[in-house]
Scaffold this active site. Structure first.
Site, PDB file in Angstrom:
ATOM      1  N   HIS A  76     -29.979 -57.275 -86.767  1.00 32.99           N
ATOM      2  CA  HIS A  76     -29.581 -56.857 -85.417  1.00 32.99           C
ATOM      3  C   HIS A  76     -30.626 -55.892 -84.844  1.00 32.99           C
ATOM      4  CE1 HIS A  76     -27.302 -55.148 -82.133  1.00 32.99           C
ATOM      5  NE2 HIS A  76     -26.487 -56.177 -82.227  1.00 32.99           N
ATOM      6  N   GLU A  95     -30.292 -62.383 -78.800  1.00 31.29           N
ATOM      7  CA  GLU A  95     -29.790 -61.155 -78.182  1.00 31.29           C
ATOM      8  C   GLU A  95     -30.951 -60.436 -77.478  1.00 31.29           C
ATOM      9  OE1 GLU A  95     -25.775 -59.815 -79.999  1.00 31.29           O
ATOM     10  OE2 GLU A  95     -27.380 -58.625 -80.856  1.00 31.29           O
TER      11      GLU A  95
HETATM   12  P1  13P Z   1     -22.697 -55.927 -76.181  1.00 38.84           P
HETATM   13  O1  13P Z   1     -21.775 -57.116 -76.068  1.00 38.84           O
HETATM   14  O2  13P Z   1     -21.983 -54.612 -76.200  1.00 38.84           O
HETATM   15  O3  13P Z   1     -23.802 -56.004 -75.179  1.00 38.84           O
HETATM   16  O4  13P Z   1     -23.391 -56.026 -77.616  1.00 38.84           O
HETATM   17  C1  13P Z   1     -24.064 -57.182 -77.950  1.00 38.84           C
HETATM   18  C2  13P Z   1     -24.438 -57.070 -79.369  1.00 38.84           C
HETATM   19  O5  13P Z   1     -25.301 -56.285 -79.713  1.00 38.84           O
HETATM   20  C3  13P Z   1     -23.683 -57.895 -80.327  1.00 38.84           C
HETATM   21  O6  13P Z   1     -24.283 -57.887 -81.576  1.00 38.84           O
END
Ligand code: 13P
Length: 260
Positions: free
Chosen positions: A102, A172
Site C-alpha cells: 500500500h 490506487e
Molecule cells: P480512501 O478510500 O480513503 O481514499 O482510501 C483508499 C485506500 O487507500 C484503500 O486502500
C-alpha cells in the site's frame, strides 16, 4: 487498442479499515455488514481490519459471505522479527487476502518494490491472495509519468513470480486517496479505466494474454457511494479497495451493491 483484453468477472469489493477501530468497534462494524450484505450474491466481499481485530472479526464473520484480509505481513513465516506478523499467522486466523505494498506503507515505512516482491512471493507460497497496490503520485501524473511508474512497479514487484492466478492488483492513484477527507476527489472513470487497461496490457506482456484477461484489477482512491456506480461499471475495473467509506457500514454496503 487492447480493449478486448478484459473479460466480465465477478467484482471484488475490499474494505481497508487502515489504523482504525478497537476490537469492539471492529466487531460491531463486521456484524452490521454481515446483516446488511447477507443477501448479496455475484459479488466478492472482504474486510481488512487491523491485526488486533483479525481474530475477533474472523469469528464474527464465520459462515457469512464476507471474507477476511490483513493489511500487511512479513515475508518470513517465523523468526526474530520483533513486531512483525507472518503469512502463516494471518492464514491461521482465516485470512484469504492480504494487502501488499500500500502507498501508505511505501511512504511511511519505506517499503520498496523489492521488499514488496518478497512479500508477494511469500503470500502466494502460503496460499494467500495478495492485493498488490500500485499507483502514481500527483507530481508523477503532472509529468505524464503514470504509465512508466505503473509498468516499473509491476515489473519489479512481479519479478520471478511465475503464477499470478491468485493475485489481485489494486490501482490506487496516491493523489486520489482520501486520507480521511470525505471531500477528496476520486480519479475520473476515464482516467481510472485508462490506467486499468494499461495495467492489463503490461500483464499481458509479462504473462499470457489469458492471464491478463483474468487478473482482477480493482480501483482505490476516494471510492464512495456517490461515485461507485460509474467507476465500477468501467470494463477494466473489476472491483474496489475502499478506505474511508468502508468505516461506515451503510456506505460500504452501498458500494458493494453498486458493484453488480
Ligand atoms: P480512501 O478510500 O480513503 O481514499 O482510501 C483508499 C485506500 O487507500 C484503500 O486502500
Amino acid at each position: 487498442m487492447h480493449s478486448a483484453l478484459n473479460v466480465k468477472m465477478i467484482k471484488l469489493i475490499v474494505a481497508n479499515w487502515k489504523m482504525n477501530k478497537t476490537v469492539e468497534e471492529s466487531c460491531l462494524l463486521a456484524n452490521e455488514l454481515k446483516n446488511l450484505l447477507k443477501n448479496e450474491k455475484n459479488v466478492d466481499i472482504a474486510v481488512c481490519p487491523a491485526f488486533t481485530s483479525l481474530h475477533p472479526v474472523s469469528k464474527e464473520l464465520k459462515g457469512s459471505n464476507i471474507k477476511l484480509g490483513a493489511q500487511n505481513m512479513h515475508f518470513e513465516n517465523s523468526g526474530a522479527y520483533t513486531g512483525e506478523v507472518s503469512p502463516s499467522m494471518i492464514k491461521d486466523l482465516g485470512c484469504e487476502f492480504v494487502i501488499i505494498g500500500h502507498s501508505e506503507r511505501r511512504e511511511s515505512f519505506n517499503e520498496d518494490d523489492s521488499l514488496i516482491n518478497k512479500k508477494l512471493a511469500a503470500a502466494l507460497r502460503n496460499g494467500l491472495k495478495p492485493i498488490l497496490c500500485i499507483g502514481e503520485n500527483w507530481e508523477q501524473r503532472l509529468n505524464e509519468e503514470t504509465e512508466d511508474i505503473l509498468e516499473y512497479q509491476l515489473l519489479k514487484c512481479l519479478s520471478g513470480i511465475e503464477s499470478i492466478k491468485d493475485l489481485v492488483i489494486a490501482y490506487e492513484p496516491i493523489w486520489a486517496i482520501s486520507k480521511g477527507n470525505p471531500n477528496q476527489k476520486a480519479a475520473t472513470k476515464a482516467d481510472a479505466e485508462e490506467s486499468h487497461l494499461f495495467i492489463r496490457k503490461v500483464i499481458s506482456g509479462i504473462y499470457e494474454e489469458e492471464t491478463a484477461k483474468n487478473v482482477r484489477i480493482i480501483y482505490g482512491g476516494s471510492l464512495k457511494p456517490e461515485n461507485a456506480k460509474e467507476l465500477l461499471s468501467m470494463p477494466n475495473i473489476n472491483g474496489g479497495l475502499v478506505g474511508n467509506a468502508s468505516l461506515n457500514a451503510k456506505s460500504f454496503a452501498e458500494i458493494v451493491k453498486a458493484a453488480k
